[in-house]
Motif scaffolding. Structure first.
Motif, PDB file in Angstrom:
ATOM      1  N   SER A  24      57.547  50.167  21.107  1.00 45.09           N
ATOM      2  CA  SER A  24      58.752  50.636  20.763  1.00 45.09           C
ATOM      3  C   SER A  24      59.110  52.195  20.375  1.00 45.09           C
ATOM      4  O   SER A  24      58.047  52.767  20.186  1.00 45.09           O
ATOM      5  N   THR A  60      42.474  47.217  18.730  1.00 42.49           N
ATOM      6  CA  THR A  60      42.169  45.982  18.273  1.00 42.49           C
ATOM      7  C   THR A  60      40.754  45.814  18.440  1.00 42.49           C
ATOM      8  O   THR A  60      40.340  46.366  19.674  1.00 42.49           O
ATOM      9  N   TYR A 108      42.157  50.310  22.782  1.00 41.90           N
ATOM     10  CA  TYR A 108      43.733  50.899  22.195  1.00 41.90           C
ATOM     11  C   TYR A 108      44.406  51.086  23.582  1.00 41.90           C
ATOM     12  O   TYR A 108      43.690  51.141  24.754  1.00 41.90           O
ATOM     13  N   GLN A 165      56.001  53.533  18.603  1.00 44.31           N
ATOM     14  CA  GLN A 165      54.897  52.647  17.927  1.00 44.31           C
ATOM     15  C   GLN A 165      54.247  51.737  19.179  1.00 44.31           C
ATOM     16  O   GLN A 165      55.227  51.421  19.997  1.00 44.31           O
ATOM     17  N   LEU A 166      53.007  51.691  19.246  1.00 38.98           N
ATOM     18  CA  LEU A 166      52.127  50.795  20.094  1.00 38.98           C
ATOM     19  C   LEU A 166      51.423  49.975  19.355  1.00 38.98           C
ATOM     20  O   LEU A 166      50.572  50.382  18.537  1.00 38.98           O
ATOM     21  N   GLN A 167      51.809  48.559  19.279  1.00 38.74           N
ATOM     22  CA  GLN A 167      51.190  47.797  18.490  1.00 38.74           C
ATOM     23  C   GLN A 167      50.330  46.854  19.416  1.00 38.74           C
ATOM     24  O   GLN A 167      50.722  45.951  20.267  1.00 38.74           O
ATOM     25  N   SER A 197      47.521  43.990  19.817  1.00 33.05           N
ATOM     26  CA  SER A 197      46.932  42.844  19.244  1.00 33.05           C
ATOM     27  C   SER A 197      46.172  41.810  20.314  1.00 33.05           C
ATOM     28  O   SER A 197      46.000  42.046  21.394  1.00 33.05           O
ATOM     29  N   THR A 208      56.056  45.588  27.075  1.00 33.45           N
ATOM     30  CA  THR A 208      54.651  45.161  26.647  1.00 33.45           C
ATOM     31  C   THR A 208      53.882  45.405  27.753  1.00 33.45           C
ATOM     32  O   THR A 208      54.291  45.118  29.197  1.00 33.45           O
ATOM     33  N   GLY A 257      48.179  53.465  20.173  1.00 34.30           N
ATOM     34  CA  GLY A 257      48.279  52.492  19.374  1.00 34.30           C
ATOM     35  C   GLY A 257      47.131  52.388  18.372  1.00 34.30           C
ATOM     36  O   GLY A 257      46.042  53.514  18.514  1.00 34.30           O
ATOM     37  N   GLN A 258      47.064  51.723  17.376  1.00 32.97           N
ATOM     38  CA  GLN A 258      46.098  51.670  16.479  1.00 32.97           C
ATOM     39  C   GLN A 258      44.714  50.914  16.818  1.00 32.97           C
ATOM     40  O   GLN A 258      43.815  51.174  16.175  1.00 32.97           O
ATOM     41  N   CYS A 266      49.949  44.699  24.002  1.00 31.96           N
ATOM     42  CA  CYS A 266      50.519  46.040  23.309  1.00 31.96           C
ATOM     43  C   CYS A 266      52.026  46.080  23.525  1.00 31.96           C
ATOM     44  O   CYS A 266      52.555  46.201  24.499  1.00 31.96           O
TER      45      CYS A 266
END
Length: 125
Positions: A24, A119, A94, A2-4, A6, A77, A116-117, A21
């Motif tokens: 995990s 932002t 991204y 996962q790449l989150q 924000s 991060t 990632g998704q 970012c």
């Protein structure tokens, strides 16, 4: 994996934002990281990249001197500090991870293994 990403939002021209970012599910320190963006109606473009150790940083000409990429491998991060924003910076941003960073073309989205998704960053004039 996962790449989150924000930290996006609405900002006036000349303002700043800091994107984060969080990674995990994989060995973060073994991957170079990239930031890309896709503006409305355009392709996904390279913005910035950082090597595994953080010792090497790379930027698109359009953001050089205004953006700064950094990472902390103890926190899994990567960040993108964006200053002097202008409306042309409006895009979905991204983060991405590349196991072969430094060997492959880090400016090419196709070289990255995980994404990632995104932002959204909107810069008003």
């Amino acid at each position: 994996v996962q790449l989150q990403a924000s930290g996006g939002g609405l900002v006036q021209a000349g303002g700043s934002l800091r994107l984060s970012c969080a990674a995990s599910g994989f060995a973060f320190s073994m991957y170079g990281m990239g930031w890309f963006r896709r503006a409305p109606g355009k392709e996904r473009d390279f913005v910035a990249g950082i090597s595994r150790s953080g010792g090497g940083t790379y930027y698109a000409d359009s953001v050089k001197g205004r953006f700064a990429v950094s990472r902390d491998n103890t926190k899994n991060t990567v960040w993108l500090q964006m200053n002097s924003l202008n409306p042309e910076d409006t895009a979905v941003y991204y983060c991405a991870a590349d196991r072969s960073f430094g060997v492959t073309n880090y400016r090419s989205p196709g070289q990255y293994d995980y994404w990632g998704q995104g932002t959204l960053v909107t810069v008003s004039s």
